[in-house]
Design an enzyme around this catalytic site. Structure first.
Site, PDB file in Angstrom:
ATOM      1  CG  HIS A  85      17.689  17.020  20.916  1.00 52.13           C
ATOM      2  ND1 HIS A  85      17.783  16.160  22.002  1.00 52.13           N
ATOM      3  CD2 HIS A  85      16.715  16.503  20.125  1.00 52.13           C
ATOM      4  CE1 HIS A  85      16.920  15.174  21.853  1.00 52.13           C
ATOM      5  NE2 HIS A  85      16.256  15.354  20.733  1.00 52.13           N
ATOM      6  CD  GLU A 133      12.230  16.787  20.456  1.00 49.21           C
ATOM      7  OE1 GLU A 133      12.057  15.689  19.928  1.00 49.21           O
ATOM      8  OE2 GLU A 133      13.355  17.210  20.748  1.00 49.21           O
TER       9      GLU A 133
END
Length: 215
Positions: A85, A133
């Protein structure tokens, strides 16, 4: 569609979110997974919600203080894990090691990346899915599918060129059913979100709105 709700370290009730996710998932064809803090994995899994870890470390049993052991994650009810992430970036070698660790215990894997080029590199490592992302959109409420839909389309094409078996998810700014529908139209087979549910006054209502296009 696959929906992965990352609770990060937000001050929400992970069990309440997981119970809502399990209930809402029964109303649709979507799989709704919840990724809580490691300490909450067992409690979340006990709700019946599909449970993911926020990370697993590229280690085996041994002297690895502070690491997140894949075996421990799996034993506490997780069936998958996020990796890389933007708030927990890893080197490619470490991502590869974490994928090996997850595979060792049968965890599904979602590797996050910032752009189509990184999506291609991540897909080459053989995860179950990748999630595009752009970090500048995370938590803004502005979905990448609206801010720059080409990134999603290019990410889907990049993963397809490397390994057609790798699913592509769309993250950053996702919060509504319109966002989910836009991501699907751009070729994504799932979405990754956090604040849109974890920081919502009513997480159940937020989830119901999110999956409304799938009902």
């Amino acid at each position: 569609m696959f929906v992965l709700v990352n609770l990060k370290a937000y001050p929400c009730d992970p069990v309440a979110v997981a119970e809502a996710a399990a209930d809402v998932a029964e109303q649709t064809d979507a799989t709704i997974a919840v990724a809580p803090q490691s300490a909450d994995l067992a409690r979340v899994a006990e709700t019946g919600a599909t449970t993911y870890a926020q990370h697993v470390s590229p280690v085996e049993h041994g002297s690895h203080t502070g690491s997140v052991l894949a075996e421990s994650v799996e034993a506490n009810g997780a069936v998958g894990t996020l990796l890389n992430h933007s708030e927990h970036r890893r080197k490619l070698a470490d991502i590869d090691g974490s994928l090996d660790a997850a595979d060792r215990v049968g965890l599904d894997t979602v590797v996050c990346a910032n752009n189509p080029e990184q999506i291609a590199a991540a897909a080459a490592l053989g995860p179950d899915a990748v999630a595009v992302e752009p970090p500048e959109l995370i938590g803004t409420g502005t979905p990448v599918s609206q801010a720059d839909p080409g990134i999603v389309e290019d990410a889907v094409a990049a993963a397809e060129a490397v390994d057609p078996s790798v699913d592509v998810y769309c993250g950053a700014g996702i919060s509504t059913g319109d966002d989910l529908e836009a991501a699907r139209e751009l070729g994504a087979s799932g979405v990754l979100l956090a604040s849109g549910v974890a920081k919502a006054d009513d997480p159940r209502a937020a989830l119901e709105d999110l999956v409304e296009p799938l009902v």
